[in-house]
Design a protein around this motif. Structure first.
Motif, PDB file in Angstrom:
ATOM      1  N   GLY A 324       0.829  -1.197   0.000  1.00 19.39           N
ATOM      2  CA  GLY A 324       0.000   0.000   0.000  1.00 19.39           C
ATOM      3  C   GLY A 324       0.865   1.248   0.000  1.00 19.39           C
ATOM      4  N   LEU A 325       0.192   2.393   0.066  1.00 25.57           N
ATOM      5  CA  LEU A 325       0.916   3.666   0.022  1.00 25.57           C
ATOM      6  C   LEU A 325       1.865   3.809   1.203  1.00 25.57           C
ATOM      7  CD1 LEU A 325       1.331   6.450  -1.260  1.00 25.57           C
ATOM      8  CD2 LEU A 325      -0.600   7.289   0.099  1.00 25.57           C
ATOM      9  N   LEU A 326       1.461   3.298   2.360  1.00 30.97           N
ATOM     10  CA  LEU A 326       2.310   3.439   3.540  1.00 30.97           C
ATOM     11  C   LEU A 326       3.625   2.691   3.371  1.00 30.97           C
ATOM     12  CD1 LEU A 326       2.582   4.580   6.389  1.00 30.97           C
ATOM     13  CD2 LEU A 326       1.478   2.509   7.272  1.00 30.97           C
ATOM     14  N   VAL A 327       3.561   1.493   2.781  1.00 31.34           N
ATOM     15  CA  VAL A 327       4.793   0.731   2.551  1.00 31.34           C
ATOM     16  C   VAL A 327       5.698   1.464   1.572  1.00 31.34           C
ATOM     17  CG1 VAL A 327       5.729  -1.412   1.600  1.00 31.34           C
ATOM     18  CG2 VAL A 327       3.737  -1.480   3.122  1.00 31.34           C
ATOM     19  N   VAL A 328       5.112   2.027   0.518  1.00 31.94           N
ATOM     20  CA  VAL A 328       5.910   2.762  -0.470  1.00 31.94           C
ATOM     21  C   VAL A 328       6.576   3.978   0.174  1.00 31.94           C
ATOM     22  CG1 VAL A 328       5.814   4.064  -2.620  1.00 31.94           C
ATOM     23  CG2 VAL A 328       4.487   1.949  -2.383  1.00 31.94           C
ATOM     24  N   LEU A 329       5.810   4.706   0.992  1.00 33.02           N
ATOM     25  CA  LEU A 329       6.381   5.878   1.659  1.00 33.02           C
ATOM     26  C   LEU A 329       7.474   5.476   2.639  1.00 33.02           C
ATOM     27  CD1 LEU A 329       3.206   8.062   2.316  1.00 33.02           C
ATOM     28  CD2 LEU A 329       5.009   8.439   0.630  1.00 33.02           C
ATOM     29  N   ARG A 330       7.268   4.370   3.336  1.00 29.26           N
ATOM     30  CA  ARG A 330       8.310   3.899   4.268  1.00 29.26           C
ATOM     31  C   ARG A 330       9.584   3.518   3.518  1.00 29.26           C
ATOM     32  NH1 ARG A 330       5.672  -0.849   7.387  1.00 29.26           N
ATOM     33  NH2 ARG A 330       7.858  -1.160   7.997  1.00 29.26           N
ATOM     34  N   ALA A 331       9.421   2.854   2.367  1.00 26.78           N
ATOM     35  CA  ALA A 331      10.593   2.498   1.569  1.00 26.78           C
ATOM     36  C   ALA A 331      11.313   3.755   1.066  1.00 26.78           C
ATOM     37  CB  ALA A 331      10.172   1.605   0.396  1.00 26.78           C
ATOM     38  N   PHE A 332      10.522   4.746   0.652  1.00 22.53           N
ATOM     39  CA  PHE A 332      11.100   6.008   0.179  1.00 22.53           C
ATOM     40  C   PHE A 332      11.877   6.696   1.310  1.00 22.53           C
ATOM     41  CE2 PHE A 332      10.698  10.626  -0.506  1.00 22.53           C
ATOM     42  CZ  PHE A 332      11.304  10.740  -1.746  1.00 22.53           C
ATOM     43  N   PRO A 485      16.936   4.407  12.919  1.00 21.22           N
ATOM     44  CA  PRO A 485      15.693   5.126  12.618  1.00 21.22           C
ATOM     45  C   PRO A 485      15.734   6.609  12.970  1.00 21.22           C
ATOM     46  CG  PRO A 485      15.187   3.006  13.606  1.00 21.22           C
ATOM     47  CD  PRO A 485      16.669   3.172  13.687  1.00 21.22           C
ATOM     48  N   LEU A 486      16.629   7.019  13.873  1.00 22.54           N
ATOM     49  CA  LEU A 486      16.706   8.419  14.240  1.00 22.54           C
ATOM     50  C   LEU A 486      17.369   9.262  13.159  1.00 22.54           C
ATOM     51  CD1 LEU A 486      16.423   6.828  16.981  1.00 22.54           C
ATOM     52  CD2 LEU A 486      17.613   8.737  18.039  1.00 22.54           C
ATOM     53  N   TYR A 487      18.113   8.602  12.272  1.00 23.63           N
ATOM     54  CA  TYR A 487      18.884   9.327  11.254  1.00 23.63           C
ATOM     55  C   TYR A 487      18.008  10.271  10.432  1.00 23.63           C
ATOM     56  CZ  TYR A 487      23.656   7.520  11.044  1.00 23.63           C
ATOM     57  OH  TYR A 487      24.976   7.269  11.279  1.00 23.63           O
ATOM     58  N   ALA A 488      17.050   9.673   9.731  1.00 26.48           N
ATOM     59  CA  ALA A 488      16.283  10.455   8.765  1.00 26.48           C
ATOM     60  C   ALA A 488      15.515  11.574   9.440  1.00 26.48           C
ATOM     61  CB  ALA A 488      15.334   9.535   7.998  1.00 26.48           C
ATOM     62  N   CYS A 528      11.635  17.214   1.271  1.00 27.20           N
ATOM     63  CA  CYS A 528      12.242  16.915   2.568  1.00 27.20           C
ATOM     64  C   CYS A 528      11.179  16.797   3.653  1.00 27.20           C
ATOM     65  CB  CYS A 528      13.258  17.992   2.943  1.00 27.20           C
ATOM     66  SG  CYS A 528      14.743  18.004   1.917  1.00 27.20           S
ATOM     67  N   ALA A 529      10.147  17.642   3.577  1.00 26.46           N
ATOM     68  CA  ALA A 529       9.069  17.566   4.565  1.00 26.46           C
ATOM     69  C   ALA A 529       8.320  16.238   4.460  1.00 26.46           C
ATOM     70  CB  ALA A 529       8.105  18.739   4.373  1.00 26.46           C
ATOM     71  N   ILE A 530       8.125  15.743   3.231  1.00 27.94           N
ATOM     72  CA  ILE A 530       7.462  14.441   3.057  1.00 27.94           C
ATOM     73  C   ILE A 530       8.275  13.344   3.727  1.00 27.94           C
ATOM     74  CG2 ILE A 530       6.807  12.705   1.351  1.00 27.94           C
ATOM     75  CD1 ILE A 530       6.102  15.006  -0.554  1.00 27.94           C
ATOM     76  N   VAL A 533       8.033  13.767   7.682  1.00 27.44           N
ATOM     77  CA  VAL A 533       6.773  13.322   8.277  1.00 27.44           C
ATOM     78  C   VAL A 533       6.648  11.807   8.184  1.00 27.44           C
ATOM     79  CG1 VAL A 533       4.267  13.450   8.083  1.00 27.44           C
ATOM     80  CG2 VAL A 533       5.641  15.527   7.851  1.00 27.44           C
ATOM     81  N   THR A 534       7.021  11.256   7.036  1.00 24.21           N
ATOM     82  CA  THR A 534       6.918   9.804   6.863  1.00 24.21           C
ATOM     83  C   THR A 534       7.827   9.074   7.849  1.00 24.21           C
ATOM     84  OG1 THR A 534       6.456  10.110   4.507  1.00 24.21           O
ATOM     85  CG2 THR A 534       7.152   7.921   5.229  1.00 24.21           C
ATOM     86  N   ALA A 535       9.062   9.529   7.974  1.00 24.56           N
ATOM     87  CA  ALA A 535       9.992   8.873   8.889  1.00 24.56           C
ATOM     88  C   ALA A 535       9.545   9.028  10.337  1.00 24.56           C
ATOM     89  CB  ALA A 535      11.389   9.463   8.705  1.00 24.56           C
ATOM     90  N   ALA A 536       9.042  10.216  10.700  1.00 23.99           N
ATOM     91  CA  ALA A 536       8.629  10.433  12.082  1.00 23.99           C
ATOM     92  C   ALA A 536       7.433   9.575  12.453  1.00 23.99           C
ATOM     93  CB  ALA A 536       8.313  11.919  12.295  1.00 23.99           C
ATOM     94  N   VAL A 537       6.491   9.412  11.506  1.00 19.35           N
ATOM     95  CA  VAL A 537       5.280   8.641  11.794  1.00 19.35           C
ATOM     96  C   VAL A 537       5.559   7.145  11.769  1.00 19.35           C
ATOM     97  CG1 VAL A 537       2.964   8.080  10.964  1.00 19.35           C
ATOM     98  CG2 VAL A 537       3.742  10.461  10.988  1.00 19.35           C
ATOM     99  N   THR A 538       6.212   6.677  10.712  1.00 18.40           N
ATOM    100  CA  THR A 538       6.397   5.232  10.540  1.00 18.40           C
ATOM    101  C   THR A 538       7.475   4.664  11.463  1.00 18.40           C
ATOM    102  OG1 THR A 538       7.980   5.590   8.737  1.00 18.40           O
ATOM    103  CG2 THR A 538       5.653   5.362   8.152  1.00 18.40           C
TER     104      THR A 538
END
Length: 756
Positions: A324-332, A485-488, A528-530, A533-538
């Motif tokens: 799904g979109l969440l997996v794609v965003l997490r991979a990105f 995970p803290l990197y991004a 960068c904002a995308i 937000v994606t890294a902070a949430v996931t």
């Protein structure tokens, strides 16, 4: 001159803004006085001149020449205690001396051995004039500043595929579109930072840009994210390098922590040697890694061309999550970890050779270009070979093993990867101290981070980074993968604020083509904002929450440091009365109204503007003395202290503390035998305390007449050996600590040296 001006222009005809010619300078610790302070200083100096005119010439004549001109060979300081025999000065211009010794070297065998070891590891000291020679040229700056960025391609594609494989092997086909989006992000952020370097040619890091365009708190937020990123870069990259070593040599696994600390110590020593020496030490592994990966590309593409570029199907992997979109965003977001370190050039602009901003932009372009080639090439080769992430072997190792099934080339790729992973921390060692320098210059970090060491490196910042990273490395037992995970989150927080600040910068200044420039930075900020937000949430549960908590705490700490320095500046700033005269002596019953300071806020009640208690005694005529000499026994030390106090020509008296009246009577009889040349006050201390009663007595004297400067002259026994200090009470040190909070009280000591 005209030719140079044309050379400094950009292709669009604009010229970068002017600024200080040498931001990273040893003189940064000594900022000049502003115009208001110079005016106040001039008025105070006139009052000094009027006061000194009343003194006879024989009172101001010096008994010796401070410039040592009467000596053909200036004498060296005598050796006593821990000072070594070094020739400290040579005569130069009139009223000017030049220190020929770099430092006071500890005496004794241990001290001399330590000094020789320090020089062996760090090299001889460098004069301040060598700061320009210590700057980096492009061939040195590229490996020094790109080791973190380029080494991330060793795990960036794998981090992306590790998320996609959760949706099954069929989802791996999305790796190329996601990699293409990441390439767009890399180019967009790289182009944005090229514009940032242009706009801020004397320092273009996220902290500076966000502070200037968005406000100090946004700048501190960006700085906090970068501080966390730099510390994690050292601990995680060293852990990754040690893991690569222990994977090849499993027998070394029990020594993971000592090996990691040894690597951090080596990075510390290498960077303390200075920028140029560090570049020579760490450039070869980075270039070796680039060559090894390019060789891997060439052979891998040749093998793929031999089979018509037909991809090898990946092995079947069961799906754990739905695609799904969440997996794609997490991979990105996971693949975006390959961009950590892209800001290194922007932070280090003043460390380049002239023209600094142009050299930095060229280096940044090469870095981003190499990053794009390495990241895209590895992703394509991994897809062609049908590789999937495995727990027992990295994707880069799998790719190298398939590409070089025989010969030494596989070992070359692995060795180069291990070295560049270990040296990825070197980027943090370059940028972390410079970030602290800029923050300390703005009073948001301790000012000791402005100091350049004897090799013209920011030694305090380098040591602080090494110690902090070592503590994290030890705390996690050398396995710091849980911190990745803290990197991004930290780095993309800084990226987002920096690029958003650049949009505001172009809108405010509206230079030529400002809309196009603002659009480029806006695209970079949005992407960068995308990722942020994606890294902070996931990744919140996986550890990103640490950044959410740590960033505000660091910002509050920086604001607290700034408030302290603001209070100190207000207390120390020179000020004059409205009529241009120095501040008058305040009466102890007067409470002058506060005047607004530079920030527009009133001073604290009861303190005159620009210094409070420090305004007392700005000129000799305003200083009224009373000298107090504590005396325990009438021995040589006490008589020297009494003679020194009397020689000052100011009112003086002695005070004696006694545990009982009988001892006090005995001391008074000895005082009378001496001649009672000074008044003697006796304090009976029936509980045998010394420091507290004496400090309270001096405090009571100060409270009775706050306008009188009390000088407490204490005899001090100085011994040659350090262990001899354990045999003495060191009363003078304890008394100085007890009295240092009292304004208008000066504690000085008269040393008496004991040879053995």
């Amino acid at each position: 001159m005209a030719g140079r001006q044309r050379a400094d222009r950009n292709r669009d005809g604009t010229t970068p803004p002017e600024g200080p010619s040498n931001v990273f300078s040893p003189s940064a610790e000594f900022p000049p006085l502003n115009d208001a302070e110079l005016a106040a200083l001039r008025e105070i100096g006139r009052a000094w001149g009027a006061a000194l005119r009343d003194h006879p010439p024989d009172e101001t004549e010096l008994p010796l020449d401070p410039n040592l001109d009467q000596h053909d060979h200036p004498p060296t300081p005598s050796r006593f205690g821990r000072l070594a025999r070094v020739e400290m000065f040579r005569t130069g211009r009139r009223e000017e001396l030049t220190a020929t010794g770099a430092e006071n070297v500890s005496g004794g065998r241990l001290g001399r051995a330590t000094g020789r070891l320090r020089r062996l590891l760090l090299g001889p000291p460098l004069a301040s004039a060598a700061v320009l020679q210590e700057r980096m040229r492009k061939l040195v700056a590229l490996p020094v500043l790109s080791s973190d960025l380029l080494s991330s391609v060793a795990y960036g594609p794998e981090a992306m595929l590790a998320v996609l494989v959760l949706a099954g092997s069929g989802a791996l086909g999305l790796s190329l579109p996601i990699a293409a989006a990441l390439v767009v992000l890399m180019i967009a952020v790289g182009t944005s930072y090229r514009q940032t370097v242009y706009a801020y040619p004397h320092g273009a890091g996220s902290y500076l840009v966000a502070s200037d365009s968005l406000g100090p708190r946004f700048g501190l937020t960006a700085a906090a994210g970068l501080i966390l990123d730099y510390v994690l870069t050292v601990s995680v990259s060293v852990a990754a390098g040690i893991s690569a070593i222990t994977s090849a040599l499993p027998g070394l696994a029990p020594y993971t922590v000592p090996l990691g600390l040894l690597v951090i110590a080596g990075l510390l020593a290498g960077n303390l040697r200075g920028v140029r020496s560090a570049g020579k030490l760490f450039a070869a592994p980075t270039y070796l890694f680039i060559v090894a990966i390019l060789l891997l590309f060439a052979v891998g593409l040749a093998r793929a061309a031999g089979r018509g570029f037909e991809p090898v199907p990946p092995p079947p992997v069961g799906a754990v999550e739905g695609l799904g979109l969440l997996v794609v965003l997490r991979a990105f977001a996971s693949g975006a970890a390959s961009m950590t370190g892209i800001e290194a050039v922007a932070d280090a602009v003043p460390a380049f050779r002239p023209v600094e901003w142009r050299q930095a932009r060229t280096t940044l372009t090469w870095m981003v270009g190499i990053l794009v080639v390495l990241f895209a090439g590895l992703t394509v080769l991994i897809d062609f070979n049908g590789l999937v992430p495995r727990a027992d072997e990295t994707l880069l190792s799998q790719l190298a093993r398939q590409t070089f099934p025989s010969g030494p080339w596989y070992a070359l790729v692995q060795a180069a990867t291990t070295l560049v992973l270990l040296l990825a921390a070197n980027t943090a060692f370059n940028d972390f101290p410079r970030l602290l320098f800029f923050m300390a210059r703005d009073d948001y970090a301790p000012r000791r981070f402005l100091h350049m060491g004897d090799r013209l490196a920011f030694s305090n910042g380098i040591v602080a980074l090494a110690v902090t990273a070592a503590l994290i490395f030890v705390a996690f037992g050398g396995y710091t993968q849980s911190l990745i995970p803290l990197y991004a989150v930290g780095v993309f927080l800084a990226f987002t604020l920096s690029q958003s600040g650049m949009v505001m910068h172009w809108r405010r200044h509206r230079v030529r083509h400002w809309r196009r420039r603002a659009a480029v930075n806006a695209v970079g900020a949005a992407l960068c904002a995308i990722v942020l937000v994606t890294a902070a949430v996931t990744k919140f549960v996986d550890g990103a929450w640490v950044v959410v908590v740590a960033v505000p705490l660091l910002v509050l700490l920086c604001l607290h440091i700034r408030s302290h320095y603001d209070a100190m500046r207000q207390a120390l700033t020179l000020a004059t009365a409205p009529d241009g005269t120095p501040p008058p002596e305040p009466d102890q019953h007067d409470e002058p109204a506060g005047e607004p300071d530079r920030a527009g806020e009133p001073d604290r009640a009861g303190e005159p503007a620009g210094g409070g208690d420090l305004d007392v005694g700005l000129t000799p005529a305003q200083v009224r003395h009373l000298v107090v000499v504590p005396v325990a026994r009438l021995n040589l030390a006490a008589l020297r202290a009494l003679a020194y106090a009397t020689s000052l020509g100011q009112p003086a008296f002695a005070v004696h503390l006694s545990p009982e009246p009988e001892e006090a009577d005995r001391f008074r009889r000895q005082w009378e035998i001496w001649g009672s040349h000074l008044r003697l006050e006796t304090i009976i201390s029936p509980y045998r305390a010394v420091i507290a009663p004496l400090a309270q007595y001096v405090g009571a004297l100060h409270a009775a007449r706050p306008d009188v400067t009390l000088t407490v002259v204490v005899p001090e026994i100085v011994v040659r050996h350090l262990w001899h200090q354990l045999l003495h009470t060191r009363t003078e040190l304890r008394l100085r600590r007890a009295l240092r909070d009292l304004p208008g009280v000066v504690v000085t000591s008269v040393p008496v040296h004991v040879p053995e």
